[in-house]
Design a protein around this motif. Structure first.
Motif, PDB file in Angstrom:
ATOM      1  N   GLY A   1       4.217  14.594  -3.655  1.00 58.31           N
ATOM      2  CA  GLY A   1       4.558  13.998  -4.938  1.00 58.31           C
ATOM      3  C   GLY A   1       5.475  12.792  -4.871  1.00 58.31           C
ATOM      4  O   GLY A   1       5.832  12.220  -5.892  1.00 58.31           O
ATOM      5  N   ILE A   2       5.854  12.400  -3.690  1.00 60.08           N
ATOM      6  CA  ILE A   2       6.770  11.258  -3.520  1.00 60.08           C
ATOM      7  C   ILE A   2       5.970  10.069  -3.009  1.00 60.08           C
ATOM      8  O   ILE A   2       5.184  10.196  -2.074  1.00 60.08           O
ATOM      9  CB  ILE A   2       7.893  11.603  -2.517  1.00 60.08           C
ATOM     10  CG1 ILE A   2       8.703  12.793  -3.026  1.00 60.08           C
ATOM     11  CG2 ILE A   2       8.799  10.392  -2.280  1.00 60.08           C
ATOM     12  CD1 ILE A   2       9.678  13.343  -2.013  1.00 60.08           C
ATOM     13  N   ARG A   3       6.180   8.905  -3.627  1.00 55.83           N
ATOM     14  CA  ARG A   3       5.504   7.693  -3.166  1.00 55.83           C
ATOM     15  C   ARG A   3       6.104   7.248  -1.837  1.00 55.83           C
ATOM     16  O   ARG A   3       7.321   7.122  -1.712  1.00 55.83           O
ATOM     17  CB  ARG A   3       5.658   6.573  -4.180  1.00 55.83           C
ATOM     18  CG  ARG A   3       4.737   6.696  -5.346  1.00 55.83           C
ATOM     19  CD  ARG A   3       4.874   5.566  -6.311  1.00 55.83           C
ATOM     20  NE  ARG A   3       5.188   4.304  -5.619  1.00 55.83           N
ATOM     21  CZ  ARG A   3       5.161   3.128  -6.201  1.00 55.83           C
ATOM     22  NH1 ARG A   3       4.835   3.017  -7.459  1.00 55.83           N
ATOM     23  NH2 ARG A   3       5.470   2.032  -5.533  1.00 55.83           N
ATOM     24  N   VAL A   4       5.237   7.042  -0.861  1.00 53.21           N
ATOM     25  CA  VAL A   4       5.661   6.559   0.450  1.00 53.21           C
ATOM     26  C   VAL A   4       4.722   5.446   0.879  1.00 53.21           C
ATOM     27  O   VAL A   4       3.590   5.360   0.405  1.00 53.21           O
ATOM     28  CB  VAL A   4       5.674   7.682   1.526  1.00 53.21           C
ATOM     29  CG1 VAL A   4       6.671   8.768   1.169  1.00 53.21           C
ATOM     30  CG2 VAL A   4       4.289   8.266   1.719  1.00 53.21           C
ATOM     31  N   THR A   5       5.190   4.622   1.786  1.00 48.93           N
ATOM     32  CA  THR A   5       4.324   3.568   2.309  1.00 48.93           C
ATOM     33  C   THR A   5       3.445   4.147   3.414  1.00 48.93           C
ATOM     34  O   THR A   5       3.793   5.141   4.048  1.00 48.93           O
ATOM     35  CB  THR A   5       5.137   2.387   2.871  1.00 48.93           C
ATOM     36  OG1 THR A   5       5.957   2.852   3.941  1.00 48.93           O
ATOM     37  CG2 THR A   5       5.989   1.734   1.803  1.00 48.93           C
ATOM     38  N   THR A   6       2.338   3.479   3.660  1.00 51.03           N
ATOM     39  CA  THR A   6       1.482   3.867   4.770  1.00 51.03           C
ATOM     40  C   THR A   6       2.184   3.509   6.078  1.00 51.03           C
ATOM     41  O   THR A   6       3.097   2.673   6.090  1.00 51.03           O
ATOM     42  CB  THR A   6       0.134   3.116   4.711  1.00 51.03           C
ATOM     43  OG1 THR A   6       0.400   1.717   4.872  1.00 51.03           O
ATOM     44  CG2 THR A   6      -0.607   3.388   3.406  1.00 51.03           C
TER      45      THR A   6
ATOM     46  N   MET B   1       0.836  -1.158   0.000  1.00 49.21           N
ATOM     47  CA  MET B   1       0.000   0.000   0.000  1.00 49.21           C
ATOM     48  C   MET B   1       0.894   1.238   0.000  1.00 49.21           C
ATOM     49  O   MET B   1       1.710   1.410   0.882  1.00 49.21           O
ATOM     50  CB  MET B   1      -0.868  -0.005   1.258  1.00 49.21           C
ATOM     51  CG  MET B   1      -2.321   0.253   0.970  1.00 49.21           C
ATOM     52  SD  MET B   1      -3.260   0.499   2.483  1.00 49.21           S
ATOM     53  CE  MET B   1      -3.522  -1.164   3.008  1.00 49.21           C
ATOM     54  N   ASN B   2       0.718   2.072  -0.974  1.00 48.33           N
ATOM     55  CA  ASN B   2       1.511   3.297  -1.078  1.00 48.33           C
ATOM     56  C   ASN B   2       0.594   4.498  -1.169  1.00 48.33           C
ATOM     57  O   ASN B   2      -0.566   4.391  -1.539  1.00 48.33           O
ATOM     58  CB  ASN B   2       2.400   3.266  -2.329  1.00 48.33           C
ATOM     59  CG  ASN B   2       3.483   2.215  -2.235  1.00 48.33           C
ATOM     60  OD1 ASN B   2       4.160   2.126  -1.236  1.00 48.33           O
ATOM     61  ND2 ASN B   2       3.624   1.417  -3.272  1.00 48.33           N
ATOM     62  N   ARG B   3       1.143   5.652  -0.863  1.00 47.66           N
ATOM     63  CA  ARG B   3       0.450   6.917  -1.050  1.00 47.66           C
ATOM     64  C   ARG B   3       1.491   7.948  -1.442  1.00 47.66           C
ATOM     65  O   ARG B   3       2.685   7.663  -1.437  1.00 47.66           O
ATOM     66  CB  ARG B   3      -0.316   7.312   0.212  1.00 47.66           C
ATOM     67  CG  ARG B   3       0.561   7.486   1.418  1.00 47.66           C
ATOM     68  CD  ARG B   3      -0.249   7.792   2.646  1.00 47.66           C
ATOM     69  NE  ARG B   3       0.671   7.927   3.764  1.00 47.66           N
ATOM     70  CZ  ARG B   3       0.373   8.496   4.888  1.00 47.66           C
ATOM     71  NH1 ARG B   3      -0.819   8.979   5.079  1.00 47.66           N
ATOM     72  NH2 ARG B   3       1.254   8.586   5.848  1.00 47.66           N
TER      73      ARG B   3
END
Length: 166
Positions: free
Chosen positions: A7-12, A1-3
């Motif tokens: 603008g940077i993809r990070v994990t929850t 799961m990412n968000r």
């Protein structure tokens, strides 16, 4: 799961907890999870649900084991490490940040305490004096590095029920 954050993809936070439990030993994972939960980044319930939704996948059991050891009252990574290592060594779980009152007012805050036995562990580098009637053991960074087994032995002895004479 990412968000995405800025603008940077990070994990929850839940996924981050899972990764911590998968890749670190349980002591280090719990130290980081304690901080995450204490800061409100994630809840114990959310981590538990995340693990339970992934039963059978690599890491789900490690996350559940770590989550069962989380205590957000722990204030430093060193306290978390000492608390978890003591628990894994078979010492009963302590009360974290136990407050002793005097004349109805908070007087002393003990890092790790077993109030029914009047035993406490100070995780500070330089502990203060032991409260009257309490046995205080020292688990500062230098003492832990010098011999954790000695702390476990002394703590287990201090927690044993005392035999009454008579």
């Amino acid at each position: 799961m990412n968000r995405r954050v800025d603008g940077i993809r990070v994990t929850t936070p839940q996924r981050t907890g899972w990764d911590l439990a998968r890749w670190l030993d349980v002591v280090e994972a719990v130290a980081l999870l304690d901080a995450m939960v204490a800061r409100g980044a994630v809840s114990v319930g959310a981590l538990t649900e995340y693990a339970q939704a992934r039963i059978g996948q690599p890491g789900w059991a490690r996350l559940l084991k770590a989550v069962k050891l989380v205590d957000p009252a722990t204030r430093t990574p060193h306290e978390s490490r000492v608390r978890v290592r003591l628990t894994l060594a078979g010492v009963p779980a302590p009360v974290v940040k136990y407050v002793l009152a005097r004349d109805g007012e908070p007087a002393t805050r003990l890092d790790l305490a077993w109030p029914d036995r009047c035993v406490a562990v100070s995780c500070a580098a330089e502990p203060g004096p032991a409260p009257e009637g309490w046995r205080m053991l020292h688990a500062g960074p230098d003492q832990v590095a010098a011999g954790f087994d000695l702390l476990v032995r002394d703590l287990k002895a201090a927690l044993r029920p005392r035999r009454s004479r008579g």
